[in-house]
Design a protein around this motif. Sequence first.
Motif, PDB file in Angstrom:
ATOM      1  N   ALA A 179      -9.317  33.246 -15.463  1.00 43.11           N
ATOM      2  CA  ALA A 179      -8.626  32.052 -15.877  1.00 43.11           C
ATOM      3  C   ALA A 179      -7.557  32.177 -17.032  1.00 43.11           C
ATOM      4  O   ALA A 179      -6.982  31.371 -17.097  1.00 43.11           O
ATOM      5  N   LYS A 180      -7.218  33.620 -17.505  1.00 40.89           N
ATOM      6  CA  LYS A 180      -6.459  33.666 -18.399  1.00 40.89           C
ATOM      7  C   LYS A 180      -4.995  34.004 -17.981  1.00 40.89           C
ATOM      8  O   LYS A 180      -3.763  34.364 -18.667  1.00 40.89           O
ATOM      9  N   ARG A 181      -4.956  34.254 -16.498  1.00 41.50           N
ATOM     10  CA  ARG A 181      -3.717  34.495 -15.881  1.00 41.50           C
ATOM     11  C   ARG A 181      -3.269  33.900 -14.603  1.00 41.50           C
ATOM     12  O   ARG A 181      -4.177  33.046 -14.048  1.00 41.50           O
ATOM     13  N   PHE A 182      -1.940  33.666 -14.400  1.00 36.40           N
ATOM     14  CA  PHE A 182      -1.612  33.143 -13.260  1.00 36.40           C
ATOM     15  C   PHE A 182      -1.757  34.353 -12.056  1.00 36.40           C
ATOM     16  O   PHE A 182      -1.496  35.397 -12.115  1.00 36.40           O
ATOM     17  N   TYR A 183      -2.067  33.694 -10.775  1.00 32.28           N
ATOM     18  CA  TYR A 183      -2.122  34.332  -9.643  1.00 32.28           C
ATOM     19  C   TYR A 183      -1.156  33.897  -8.591  1.00 32.28           C
ATOM     20  O   TYR A 183      -0.817  32.834  -8.564  1.00 32.28           O
ATOM     21  N   ARG A 184      -0.424  34.964  -7.931  1.00 34.57           N
ATOM     22  CA  ARG A 184       0.709  34.378  -6.996  1.00 34.57           C
ATOM     23  C   ARG A 184       0.051  34.358  -5.518  1.00 34.57           C
ATOM     24  O   ARG A 184      -0.398  35.439  -5.028  1.00 34.57           O
ATOM     25  N   TYR A 185      -0.028  33.207  -5.160  1.00 31.71           N
ATOM     26  CA  TYR A 185      -0.425  33.291  -3.444  1.00 31.71           C
ATOM     27  C   TYR A 185       0.674  33.017  -2.688  1.00 31.71           C
ATOM     28  O   TYR A 185       1.729  32.153  -2.680  1.00 31.71           O
ATOM     29  N   THR A 186       0.618  33.756  -1.303  1.00 30.74           N
ATOM     30  CA  THR A 186       1.642  33.710  -0.432  1.00 30.74           C
ATOM     31  C   THR A 186       1.178  33.541   1.078  1.00 30.74           C
ATOM     32  O   THR A 186       0.420  34.074   1.455  1.00 30.74           O
ATOM     33  N   PHE A 187       1.655  32.418   1.338  1.00 28.36           N
ATOM     34  CA  PHE A 187       1.076  31.794   2.643  1.00 28.36           C
ATOM     35  C   PHE A 187       2.103  32.197   3.692  1.00 28.36           C
ATOM     36  O   PHE A 187       3.219  31.348   3.821  1.00 28.36           O
TER      37      PHE A 187
END
Length: 428
Positions: A130-138
Amino acid sequence: MKKTVLITAAFSLFVFLGAQEPVWQLGKQPLTPAGTGVNTANDSVELNGTNAFSVPASVLGDQTDYTIEFEIQRDSRANGKDRDHLTWMDFSDPATRTGIRLQYFPPPYNAVWLHLNDGRIEYRNFLPDAKRFYRYTFVVKDRKLQVFRDGLLLILADTVKPSGKPLQFGEVKKQAVKPYRLRNLKIYGKAIFPKGFDPNVSRMRTCTGDQYTIQKADVKDPSLPRILVVGDSISMGYRSYITKHFEGRAYVDYWVGGTWFGKDAVKGENSDPKRGWRGVFSHGPYDIVSWNAMTLHMWNLNQAWRCPEDSLKPNMLEMTEFLRKNFPKTTFIWVRCTPVRNNLPDGTPALENPANDRVIKYNRIVDSVMQIRGIPEVDLYAIAVSRMGTVRKGWADTVHWDSATYKLFADAIIREMEKALASRSGGK
């Protein structure tokens, strides 16, 4: 006050800027109506169950090739028990069974449901920290979907049927939820794969539909036999050995889950199990099917409603007749359910418990059906019993087995499959 934000279609300004330029980008187009309180000054927005914004479906062109990318972070306080789940992205159309809906459930579940056309793919541990952003690519290429997290492939899915619905990000609910921070949302009019990913490499693809989700091999030689392995988490332990054994000789697909057999679950030609089987076989045809229909789950004492004893035999008789009539060219092999262990006071594994008594009883009931139908069986129960001495003391997992035992399971199933293949080819 609940708010809905609509984003205008100013994406057309980007068409001429080159292959890597987005056709739509959060923070670059104005939001309307003005004064909604959605902050995009830093290309970011908080989605909290009271707001949502939309992008016109036309940004995806004819929906053959496109890319949707964003970064997202969950609030550390988000809790599935408090119903802090939220739909992040949705351009699905239930009426036509098209498009995508991405619904996230926070810990302890911490999973995403990817609704694709009329099916659903589940992926656990979607936002680990929860402490970081995740990059999601569709990435959709030739209408087939790939989902990446920070450049690593998570889901390789089947065809996304074009939807005419706008892309909505966020969801307006009856109550606010802990906020999800969404930023750097970009949409491209072509398929852009993360660096290092080769889309030409053969990989299994997840295919979904009404009442099923399967993993399907990349078929390049249609003349080779097709095999389908159906089962629960036990099959996840042995299926890779089957694939390796038949490499270059047959394609092996997986259906992990099967369908539930409640008291009246199979009645009628439009029942859930029958729709599931028809959908799976639309990806065939299959020459051989090894079948264990989620028996460790259906025969669980804690969820006895899933498969009442008095309905088991008539349901199995009906389903085996359905399979025989609808898929007459397929050889079916029944896989007997494995034991449920218990630990004695000193940690020694044993098989003296009510749950395993139920497994034994249900195995015998299904045995009688398979004898009537002339369907061969593979006795994984007996193999597991012979391996009891290898189970470590005090192991809390009382249903799964070690890799050596899974290899023995696979070997037994492979022997029956080889018999079936030899019979189908006239023994040649």
